[in-house]
Design a protein around this motif. Structure first.
Motif, PDB file in Angstrom:
ATOM      1  N   LEU A 264       0.838  -1.209   0.000  1.00 23.80           N
ATOM      2  CA  LEU A 264       0.000   0.000   0.000  1.00 23.80           C
ATOM      3  C   LEU A 264       0.872   1.258   0.000  1.00 23.80           C
ATOM      4  N   PHE A 265       0.455   2.262  -0.770  1.00 19.93           N
ATOM      5  CA  PHE A 265       1.197   3.518  -0.866  1.00 19.93           C
ATOM      6  C   PHE A 265       1.252   4.251   0.475  1.00 19.93           C
ATOM      7  N   ILE A 266       2.214   5.166   0.577  1.00 21.75           N
ATOM      8  CA  ILE A 266       2.345   6.030   1.764  1.00 21.75           C
ATOM      9  C   ILE A 266       2.498   7.469   1.307  1.00 21.75           C
ATOM     10  N   ARG A 267       1.815   8.356   2.011  1.00 23.70           N
ATOM     11  CA  ARG A 267       1.986   9.782   1.746  1.00 23.70           C
ATOM     12  C   ARG A 267       1.921  10.515   3.090  1.00 23.70           C
ATOM     13  N   ASN A 268       3.020  11.180   3.434  1.00 25.70           N
ATOM     14  CA  ASN A 268       3.044  12.032   4.628  1.00 25.70           C
ATOM     15  C   ASN A 268       3.378  13.440   4.195  1.00 25.70           C
ATOM     16  N   ASN A 269       2.593  14.422   4.654  1.00 30.73           N
ATOM     17  CA  ASN A 269       2.873  15.813   4.323  1.00 30.73           C
ATOM     18  C   ASN A 269       4.039  16.341   5.145  1.00 30.73           C
ATOM     19  N   VAL A 270       4.190  15.803   6.342  1.00 30.48           N
ATOM     20  CA  VAL A 270       5.355  16.098   7.180  1.00 30.48           C
ATOM     21  C   VAL A 270       5.840  14.758   7.717  1.00 30.48           C
ATOM     22  N   SER A 271       7.048  14.713   8.273  1.00 31.07           N
ATOM     23  CA  SER A 271       7.567  13.427   8.753  1.00 31.07           C
ATOM     24  C   SER A 271       6.656  12.859   9.841  1.00 31.07           C
TER      25      SER A 271
ATOM     26  N   THR B  40     -10.906  12.073  -0.576  1.00 29.10           N
ATOM     27  CA  THR B  40      -9.511  11.824  -0.949  1.00 29.10           C
ATOM     28  C   THR B  40      -8.628  11.621   0.292  1.00 29.10           C
ATOM     29  N   GLY B  41      -7.462  11.030   0.063  1.00 35.24           N
ATOM     30  CA  GLY B  41      -6.530  10.636   1.116  1.00 35.24           C
ATOM     31  C   GLY B  41      -6.312  11.643   2.221  1.00 35.24           C
ATOM     32  N   VAL B  42      -6.053  12.883   1.860  1.00 34.97           N
ATOM     33  CA  VAL B  42      -5.672  13.894   2.852  1.00 34.97           C
ATOM     34  C   VAL B  42      -6.731  14.100   3.934  1.00 34.97           C
ATOM     35  N   ASN B  43      -7.984  13.767   3.614  1.00 37.83           N
ATOM     36  CA  ASN B  43      -9.057  13.968   4.590  1.00 37.83           C
ATOM     37  C   ASN B  43      -9.108  12.870   5.643  1.00 37.83           C
ATOM     38  N   ASN B  44      -8.256  11.863   5.474  1.00 35.45           N
ATOM     39  CA  ASN B  44      -8.196  10.735   6.403  1.00 35.45           C
ATOM     40  C   ASN B  44      -6.999  10.948   7.334  1.00 35.45           C
ATOM     41  N   VAL B  45      -7.214  11.730   8.369  1.00 34.95           N
ATOM     42  CA  VAL B  45      -6.123  12.220   9.212  1.00 34.95           C
ATOM     43  C   VAL B  45      -5.535  11.111  10.086  1.00 34.95           C
ATOM     44  N   LYS B  46      -4.202  10.955   9.953  1.00 33.42           N
ATOM     45  CA  LYS B  46      -3.497   9.907  10.701  1.00 33.42           C
ATOM     46  C   LYS B  46      -3.202  10.361  12.127  1.00 33.42           C
ATOM     47  N   TYR B  47      -2.869   9.383  12.997  1.00 34.65           N
ATOM     48  CA  TYR B  47      -2.546   9.645  14.407  1.00 34.65           C
ATOM     49  C   TYR B  47      -3.438  10.773  14.930  1.00 34.65           C
ATOM     50  N   VAL B  48      -4.742  10.570  14.743  1.00 36.32           N
ATOM     51  CA  VAL B  48      -5.674  11.666  15.055  1.00 36.32           C
ATOM     52  C   VAL B  48      -5.745  11.871  16.574  1.00 36.32           C
TER      53      VAL B  48
ATOM     54  N   ALA C 240       2.895   3.903   9.770  1.00 37.16           N
ATOM     55  CA  ALA C 240       2.923   4.377   8.380  1.00 37.16           C
ATOM     56  C   ALA C 240       1.530   4.741   7.873  1.00 37.16           C
ATOM     57  N   HIS C 241       0.506   4.095   8.394  1.00 36.02           N
ATOM     58  CA  HIS C 241      -0.854   4.364   7.931  1.00 36.02           C
ATOM     59  C   HIS C 241      -1.711   5.048   8.994  1.00 36.02           C
ATOM     60  N   GLY C 242      -1.032   5.638   9.985  1.00 32.14           N
ATOM     61  CA  GLY C 242      -1.768   6.511  10.907  1.00 32.14           C
ATOM     62  C   GLY C 242      -2.043   5.949  12.281  1.00 32.14           C
TER      63      GLY C 242
ATOM     64  N   GLY D 188      -1.454  13.972  14.850  1.00 33.82           N
ATOM     65  CA  GLY D 188      -0.651  13.948  16.071  1.00 33.82           C
ATOM     66  C   GLY D 188       0.814  14.290  15.903  1.00 33.82           C
ATOM     67  N   GLU D 189       1.192  14.892  14.788  1.00 35.30           N
ATOM     68  CA  GLU D 189       2.599  15.265  14.612  1.00 35.30           C
ATOM     69  C   GLU D 189       2.978  16.378  15.590  1.00 35.30           C
ATOM     70  N   GLU D 190       4.239  16.334  16.094  1.00 34.98           N
ATOM     71  CA  GLU D 190       4.778  17.416  16.930  1.00 34.98           C
ATOM     72  C   GLU D 190       5.004  18.623  16.030  1.00 34.98           C
TER      73      GLU D 190
ATOM     74  N   LEU E 117      -4.395   5.559  15.857  1.00 36.79           N
ATOM     75  CA  LEU E 117      -5.804   5.842  15.578  1.00 36.79           C
ATOM     76  C   LEU E 117      -5.914   6.804  14.410  1.00 36.79           C
ATOM     77  N   ARG E 118      -6.863   6.544  13.513  1.00 40.59           N
ATOM     78  CA  ARG E 118      -6.974   7.378  12.312  1.00 40.59           C
ATOM     79  C   ARG E 118      -8.430   7.731  12.017  1.00 40.59           C
ATOM     80  N   LEU E 119      -8.614   8.964  11.575  1.00 45.26           N
ATOM     81  CA  LEU E 119      -9.930   9.393  11.095  1.00 45.26           C
ATOM     82  C   LEU E 119     -10.110   8.874   9.667  1.00 45.26           C
TER      83      LEU E 119
ATOM     84  N   GLN F 146      -7.127   6.916  -1.522  1.00 43.86           N
ATOM     85  CA  GLN F 146      -6.424   7.430  -2.703  1.00 43.86           C
ATOM     86  C   GLN F 146      -5.978   8.865  -2.459  1.00 43.86           C
ATOM     87  N   CYS F 147      -4.715   9.142  -2.725  1.00 43.78           N
ATOM     88  CA  CYS F 147      -4.197  10.501  -2.578  1.00 43.78           C
ATOM     89  C   CYS F 147      -4.888  11.432  -3.575  1.00 43.78           C
ATOM     90  N   SER F 148      -5.134  12.650  -3.127  1.00 47.50           N
ATOM     91  CA  SER F 148      -5.744  13.676  -3.992  1.00 47.50           C
ATOM     92  C   SER F 148      -4.942  13.868  -5.271  1.00 47.50           C
ATOM     93  N   GLY F 149      -3.618  13.656  -5.182  1.00 50.52           N
ATOM     94  CA  GLY F 149      -2.728  13.923  -6.310  1.00 50.52           C
ATOM     95  C   GLY F 149      -2.432  12.697  -7.161  1.00 50.52           C
TER      96      GLY F 149
HETATM   97  N1  MSS Z   1      -2.471  12.596   8.290  1.00 51.13           N
HETATM   98  C1  MSS Z   1      -1.483  13.147   8.991  1.00 51.13           C
HETATM   99  N2  MSS Z   1      -1.603  13.280  10.330  1.00 51.13           N
HETATM  100  N3  MSS Z   1      -0.346  13.601   8.389  1.00 51.13           N
HETATM  101  C2  MSS Z   1      -0.215  13.521   7.016  1.00 51.13           C
HETATM  102  O1  MSS Z   1       0.826  13.969   6.514  1.00 51.13           O
HETATM  103  N4  MSS Z   1      -1.219  12.873   4.883  1.00 51.13           N
HETATM  104  C3  MSS Z   1      -2.502  12.715   4.206  1.00 51.13           C
HETATM  105  C4  MSS Z   1      -3.381  11.644   4.880  1.00 51.13           C
HETATM  106  N5  MSS Z   1      -3.428  11.838   6.302  1.00 51.13           N
HETATM  107  C5  MSS Z   1      -1.273  12.961   6.259  1.00 51.13           C
HETATM  108  C6  MSS Z   1      -2.396  12.471   6.967  1.00 51.13           C
HETATM  109  C7  MSS Z   1      -2.414  12.395   2.773  1.00 51.13           C
HETATM  110  S1  MSS Z   1      -2.173  13.677   1.702  1.00 51.13           S
HETATM  111  C8  MSS Z   1      -2.691  11.147   2.281  1.00 51.13           C
HETATM  112  S2  MSS Z   1      -2.812  10.861   0.614  1.00 51.13           S
HETATM  113  C9  MSS Z   1      -3.006  10.004   3.198  1.00 51.13           C
HETATM  114  O2  MSS Z   1      -2.840  10.364   4.577  1.00 51.13           O
HETATM  115  C10 MSS Z   1      -2.067   8.849   2.881  1.00 51.13           C
HETATM  116  O3  MSS Z   1      -2.367   7.762   3.672  1.00 51.13           O
HETATM  117  P1  MSS Z   1      -1.361   6.486   3.712  1.00 51.13           P
HETATM  118  O4  MSS Z   1      -1.891   5.615   4.813  1.00 51.13           O
HETATM  119  O5  MSS Z   1      -1.476   5.772   2.378  1.00 51.13           O
HETATM  120  O6  MSS Z   1       0.027   6.972   3.911  1.00 51.13           O
HETATM  121 MO1  MSS Z   1      -2.759  12.876  -0.321  1.00 51.13          MO
HETATM  122  O7  MSS Z   1      -4.417  13.514  -0.592  1.00 51.13           O
END
Ligand code: MSS
Length: 366
Positions: free
Chosen positions: A45-52, A204-212, A191-193, A151-153, A196-198, A96-99
């Protein structure tokens, strides 16, 4: 080849041979690597983090993870252990990532050059948000968005709104949303949040907030830049802002996964063309395949089970191919009657590409 990047530590358990590592925070599934059993194996499965991502330690004791619920009549902080006793729902869905498909935009938008692999179909399990909200006396009057905070610092000295991953979706998205602690039968990995994840299915992917760490019902959208300026549908050359439409619901889309590339070993005769079809907010109900670049279409059949409207379905079509070059395309229609278009909807950052033309596969049969 020397430009193959290694998997980052938090994703070392993934199957490198099935992935394209764009960077430590952007890892794509190869076109042919989703398999044909509906559910995408987690190690592909793909991974996308906007920040580390946060330190791996946050998943050591998942039951102790806490989340504040705000904007309800009785705001409350729950541990994950407590959530596990409040309700249970398994949700098969396309993440699925928005992009995804950005690489096919001719104006070369900035950002990760995803082709088809920033998407997978997985089963998230957790508690329905509607159940939680009911237990807390309902949403406070006047709230129109559901806002999740990652939950990112936040590094000291930075404006939190410039880095915070905080996304708002319309309140109606609560209906099928869950707070998930499991994916494909396993505790949610970092890697997938995890812990706990929303999960907002159909969005699209970004709306599924990881480590919520907070879920709030709010009057306004989050002031975070990722909400206000990024993930907006603006004209090519124009910066996104709150005046533009937010990237929320996914449109219907399909693509061919097999054959996955021009393959000189393809011999004349019957060839099974396979792929995936998703319906966005409604089930995929029809899938067509073209072997002549979209001049003519024939109906293909779905293979495998129907796991509900938010999941994708795999399809197959057997074509008897003579030697030559072929442009293979697929086009899906969902239960609401929306058909995947020929053309992408042009936009500055290259979001939501569902053009069937852009996703064609050219093959060579000998
Ligand atoms: N969440 C958090 N907390 N952080 C980050 O950076 N990113 C986004 C979502 N959530 C983030 C979050 C994105 S942007 C995406 S796609 C997703 O996640 C991915 O998932 P995986 O599990 O595959 O890595 Mo684009 O619309």
């Amino acid at each position: 080849v020397s430009d193959v990047k290694p998997l980052p530590d938090y994703a070392k358990w993934k199957d490198a041979n099935s992935l394209i590592v764009h960077s430590a925070n952007t890892i794509e599934t190869q076109r042919g690597a989703v398999g044909s059993s509906v559910i995408t194996p987690l190690n592909r499965l793909f991974i996308r983090n906007n920040v580390s991502p946060p330190p791996a330690g946050i998943t050591d004791n998942p039951d102790a993870w806490q989340i504040n619920i705000e904007g309800v009549r009785k705001p409350h902080t729950f541990t994950l252990a407590q959530l596990k006793d409040m309700g249970l729902q398994a949700l098969p869905m396309v993440l699925q990532c928005s992009g995804n498909g950005r690489a096919y935009f001719p104006h070369k938008p900035g950002g990760t050059q995803w082709t088809v692999g920033a998407a997978g179909c997985v089963i998230f399990t957790g508690v329905p948000i509607a159940t939680l909200v009911e237990a807390l006396g309902g949403v406070q009057d006047g709230m129109v968005y559901m806002t999740g905070t990652g939950g990112e610092e936040i590094p000291a000295g930075l404006d939190p709104n410039s880095v915070r991953v905080e996304r708002s979706v319309p309140l109606e998205a609560m209906k099928d949303a869950i707070l998930a602690w499991e994916v494909n039968g396993e505790p949610l990995p970092l890697a997938h949040g995890g812990p706990l994840r929303l999960i907002v299915p159909g969005y699209t992917g970004v709306n599924n907030v990881k480590y919520v760490k907070q879920l709030a019902f709010t009057k306004a959208q989050s002031p975070a830049s990722i909400q206000q300026n990024s993930y907006r549908f603006s004209a090519v050359g124009e910066k996104g802002g709150p005046q533009h439409e937010s990237i929320w619901e996914m449109p219907p889309k399909s693509w061919i996964t097999s054959p996955s590339s021009p393959d000189t070993s393809l011999k004349a005769g019957p060839v099974v063309i396979g792929g995936v079809a998703m319906g966005g907010m409604d089930s995929p109900s029809k899938i067509e395949v073209s072997i002549d670049g979209g001049k003519s279409w024939q109906e293909a059949r779905f293979v495998g089970p129907d796991l509900g409207k938010y999941a994708w379905r795999q399809f197959a079509f057997t074509a008897d191919l003579k030697p030559g070059r072929y442009n293979l395309a697929s086009r899906t229609t969902n239960a609401a009657g929306q058909t995947q278009p020929a053309e992408r909807a042009e936009n500055n950052r290259g979001y939501n590409n569902n053009s069937w033309q852009d996703h064609m596969v050219e093959i060579n049969v000998t």
